[in-house]
Design a protein around this motif. Structure first.
Motif, PDB file in Angstrom:
ATOM      1  N   CYS A  77      20.715  94.924 -28.276  1.00 27.80           N
ATOM      2  CA  CYS A  77      19.295  95.207 -28.559  1.00 27.80           C
ATOM      3  C   CYS A  77      18.661  96.098 -27.510  1.00 27.80           C
ATOM      4  CB  CYS A  77      18.516  93.903 -28.687  1.00 27.80           C
ATOM      5  SG  CYS A  77      18.176  93.111 -27.110  1.00 27.80           S
ATOM      6  N   ALA A  78      19.449  96.543 -26.513  1.00 33.27           N
ATOM      7  CA  ALA A  78      18.977  97.497 -25.504  1.00 33.27           C
ATOM      8  C   ALA A  78      17.896  96.931 -24.587  1.00 33.27           C
ATOM      9  CB  ALA A  78      18.499  98.801 -26.140  1.00 33.27           C
ATOM     10  N   LEU A  79      17.744  95.608 -24.547  1.00 38.92           N
ATOM     11  CA  LEU A  79      16.791  95.010 -23.616  1.00 38.92           C
ATOM     12  C   LEU A  79      17.246  95.308 -22.178  1.00 38.92           C
ATOM     13  CD1 LEU A  79      14.281  93.019 -23.474  1.00 38.92           C
ATOM     14  CD2 LEU A  79      15.977  91.265 -22.929  1.00 38.92           C
ATOM     15  N   PRO A  96      20.551  90.172 -33.822  1.00 36.72           N
ATOM     16  CA  PRO A  96      19.751  90.954 -34.758  1.00 36.72           C
ATOM     17  C   PRO A  96      20.620  91.482 -35.896  1.00 36.72           C
ATOM     18  CG  PRO A  96      20.209  92.233 -32.778  1.00 36.72           C
ATOM     19  CD  PRO A  96      20.756  90.854 -32.536  1.00 36.72           C
ATOM     20  N   PRO A  97      20.017  91.824 -37.036  1.00 34.93           N
ATOM     21  CA  PRO A  97      20.797  92.320 -38.175  1.00 34.93           C
ATOM     22  C   PRO A  97      21.295  93.753 -37.987  1.00 34.93           C
ATOM     23  CG  PRO A  97      18.463  92.284 -38.735  1.00 34.93           C
ATOM     24  CD  PRO A  97      18.593  91.664 -37.382  1.00 34.93           C
ATOM     25  N   PHE A  98      20.711  94.493 -37.018  1.00 28.07           N
ATOM     26  CA  PHE A  98      21.208  95.854 -36.813  1.00 28.07           C
ATOM     27  C   PHE A  98      22.489  95.820 -35.982  1.00 28.07           C
ATOM     28  CE2 PHE A  98      17.330  95.231 -34.178  1.00 28.07           C
ATOM     29  CZ  PHE A  98      17.901  95.144 -32.921  1.00 28.07           C
ATOM     30  N   GLY A  99      23.301  96.875 -36.119  1.00 33.68           N
ATOM     31  CA  GLY A  99      24.585  96.913 -35.442  1.00 33.68           C
ATOM     32  C   GLY A  99      24.422  97.056 -33.941  1.00 33.68           C
ATOM     33  N   THR A 239      15.587  96.755 -40.859  1.00 31.44           N
ATOM     34  CA  THR A 239      17.042  96.686 -41.053  1.00 31.44           C
ATOM     35  C   THR A 239      17.375  95.782 -42.237  1.00 31.44           C
ATOM     36  OG1 THR A 239      17.479  97.037 -38.714  1.00 31.44           O
ATOM     37  CG2 THR A 239      19.232  96.007 -39.994  1.00 31.44           C
ATOM     38  N   ARG A 240      16.684  94.633 -42.303  1.00 25.03           N
ATOM     39  CA  ARG A 240      16.947  93.703 -43.406  1.00 25.03           C
ATOM     40  C   ARG A 240      16.724  94.380 -44.757  1.00 25.03           C
ATOM     41  NH1 ARG A 240      14.009  89.867 -40.668  1.00 25.03           N
ATOM     42  NH2 ARG A 240      15.557  88.930 -39.292  1.00 25.03           N
ATOM     43  N   ALA A 241      15.655  95.153 -44.857  1.00 20.57           N
ATOM     44  CA  ALA A 241      15.353  95.835 -46.128  1.00 20.57           C
ATOM     45  C   ALA A 241      16.456  96.839 -46.468  1.00 20.57           C
ATOM     46  CB  ALA A 241      13.995  96.524 -46.039  1.00 20.57           C
ATOM     47  N   LEU A 242      16.932  97.573 -45.469  1.00 23.35           N
ATOM     48  CA  LEU A 242      17.993  98.560 -45.727  1.00 23.35           C
ATOM     49  C   LEU A 242      19.299  97.882 -46.099  1.00 23.35           C
ATOM     50  CD1 LEU A 242      17.266 101.101 -42.852  1.00 23.35           C
ATOM     51  CD2 LEU A 242      17.070 101.540 -45.305  1.00 23.35           C
ATOM     52  N   ARG A 243      19.610  96.776 -45.420  1.00 30.30           N
ATOM     53  CA  ARG A 243      20.852  96.062 -45.731  1.00 30.30           C
ATOM     54  C   ARG A 243      20.797  95.510 -47.149  1.00 30.30           C
ATOM     55  NH1 ARG A 243      23.812  94.078 -41.371  1.00 30.30           N
ATOM     56  NH2 ARG A 243      25.205  93.369 -43.015  1.00 30.30           N
ATOM     57  N   ALA A 244      19.621  94.996 -47.531  1.00 29.19           N
ATOM     58  CA  ALA A 244      19.463  94.473 -48.897  1.00 29.19           C
ATOM     59  C   ALA A 244      19.618  95.585 -49.928  1.00 29.19           C
ATOM     60  CB  ALA A 244      18.100  93.800 -49.045  1.00 29.19           C
ATOM     61  N   ARG A 249      25.723  99.564 -42.474  1.00 32.51           N
ATOM     62  CA  ARG A 249      25.508  99.513 -41.031  1.00 32.51           C
ATOM     63  C   ARG A 249      24.212 100.222 -40.675  1.00 32.51           C
ATOM     64  NH1 ARG A 249      29.447 102.061 -36.307  1.00 32.51           N
ATOM     65  NH2 ARG A 249      27.848 102.079 -34.675  1.00 32.51           N
ATOM     66  N   VAL A 250      23.373  99.537 -39.918  1.00 31.80           N
ATOM     67  CA  VAL A 250      22.111 100.112 -39.448  1.00 31.80           C
ATOM     68  C   VAL A 250      22.117 100.071 -37.925  1.00 31.80           C
ATOM     69  CG1 VAL A 250      19.596  99.930 -39.467  1.00 31.80           C
ATOM     70  CG2 VAL A 250      20.897  99.317 -41.519  1.00 31.80           C
ATOM     71  N   ASP A 251      22.009 101.234 -37.304  1.00 36.02           N
ATOM     72  CA  ASP A 251      21.802 101.299 -35.862  1.00 36.02           C
ATOM     73  C   ASP A 251      20.345 101.657 -35.608  1.00 36.02           C
ATOM     74  OD1 ASP A 251      24.446 100.710 -35.356  1.00 36.02           O
ATOM     75  OD2 ASP A 251      25.055 102.810 -35.144  1.00 36.02           O
ATOM     76  N   VAL A 252      19.899 101.390 -34.405  1.00 37.79           N
ATOM     77  CA  VAL A 252      18.503 101.638 -34.064  1.00 37.79           C
ATOM     78  C   VAL A 252      18.460 102.620 -32.907  1.00 37.79           C
ATOM     79  CG1 VAL A 252      16.538 100.534 -32.921  1.00 37.79           C
ATOM     80  CG2 VAL A 252      17.604  99.420 -34.891  1.00 37.79           C
ATOM     81  N   TRP A 253      17.684 103.690 -33.064  1.00 39.55           N
ATOM     82  CA  TRP A 253      17.495 104.654 -31.979  1.00 39.55           C
ATOM     83  C   TRP A 253      16.014 104.754 -31.674  1.00 39.55           C
ATOM     84  CZ3 TRP A 253      20.757 109.488 -33.905  1.00 39.55           C
ATOM     85  CH2 TRP A 253      22.120 109.151 -33.902  1.00 39.55           C
ATOM     86  N   VAL A 254      15.623 104.345 -30.489  1.00 43.99           N
ATOM     87  CA  VAL A 254      14.211 104.447 -30.097  1.00 43.99           C
ATOM     88  C   VAL A 254      14.122 105.159 -28.749  1.00 43.99           C
ATOM     89  CG1 VAL A 254      13.558 102.336 -31.313  1.00 43.99           C
ATOM     90  CG2 VAL A 254      14.157 102.203 -28.902  1.00 43.99           C
TER      91      VAL A 254
END
Ligand SMILES: [Zn+2]
Ligand SMILES: [Zn+2]
Length: 259
Positions: A77-79, A96-99, A239-244, A249-254
């Motif tokens: 989660c990049a914390l 988390p549901p994201f990869g 992410t949950r909405a995209l997985r549904a 696979r959903v990655d997060v870039w912030v």
């Protein structure tokens, strides 16, 4: 700044905007509105402190050296973490549901100046500096099939006239030569402001907030784009909405992660 506003809905006609051949010249890659922001960068003034900067860089040496790179952080989660550890306590308890999440910087100086100016004051030069830094850092990341920005609810978009996640995603898509799906997610519930809520309350506040297009089976791997990640509740829900909707696979870039 009025003429640089992102007109809501302007690009929602096409599901995927495949980007043309990449022009390596900076001016060839930018939209009209961005060109003006880039002109600001070429003026040789630091976007943080207004001291002299190398033309085209946007940051003076001192502000560039102060960038708080988020290198020691949770792999999931990049914390930001104090010491090298694979996962933070939250991800061990409730993954988390994201990869995986990449947050390029910690939310500290000068990001705490640049991001609010980009988000609330349409300071596009600040946005260009942030997005170009993100693109550099993400060049070797596993390549997704497409980028999808975390959307604002249309009421919020009307108030602000401007969607910072979409603007970041546009520059990232160009810089990294990746498809951008502008309308992959919709915010269907105008959620209350998250400030002051703890992680559990944030998640409750966001339940069902997003709706995704149906992507099955052609879209396997997506990177979700946002400016700041605080508890990660918004990105979990998106992410949950995209997985549904069938994305495997959903990655997060912030840009930045709040500690
Ligand atoms: Zn500076
Ligand atoms: Zn974590």
């Amino acid at each position: 700044m009025g003429q640089f506003r992102q007109r809501p809905g302007r690009e929602t006609g096409s599901l995927v905007s495949m980007l043309g051949p990449v022009n390596r010249g900076w001016f060839g890659k930018v939209d009209g509105w961005l060109r003006s922001a880039a002109n600001g960068l070429f003026a040789g003034v630091c976007v943080v402190c207004s001291e002299a900067a190398d033309p085209g860089q946007g940051l003076c040496d001192e502000c560039a050296a102060a960038l708080p790179w988020n290198r020691i952080c949770c792999a999931r989660c990049a914390l930001p973490l104090g010491a090298d550890a694979a996962l933070c306590g939250d991800c061990l308890r409730d993954p988390p549901p994201f990869g995986s999440a990449r947050a390029i910087w910690r939310y500290a100086f000068p990001l705490d100046r640049l991001l609010p100016r980009f988000k609330f004051h349409e300071d596009l030069a600040a946005g260009v500096v942030i997005a170009r830094g993100m693109a550099e850092a993400l060049r070797k990341a596993p390549r997704p099939d497409a980028l999808i920005p975390v959307p604002l609810h249309r009421r919020r978009l009307r108030e602000r006239g401007y969607d910072q996640a979409l603007e970041l995603a546009k520059i990232l898509a160009r810089e990294l030569d990746l498809p951008l799906i502008v309308d992959g997610l919709r915010r269907v519930i105008p959620t209350k402001a998250q400030t002051g809520l703890d992680a559990r309350a944030r998640r409750r506040n966001l339940r069902g907030a997003f709706e995704a297009r149906t992507f099955r089976p052609w879209l396997r791997h997506v990177a979700l784009i946002d400016d700041v990640m605080t508890t990660g509740a918004t990105l979990r829900e998106a992410t949950r909405a995209l997985r549904a909707a069938g994305v495997e696979r959903v990655d997060v870039w912030v840009a930045a992660r709040v500690q």
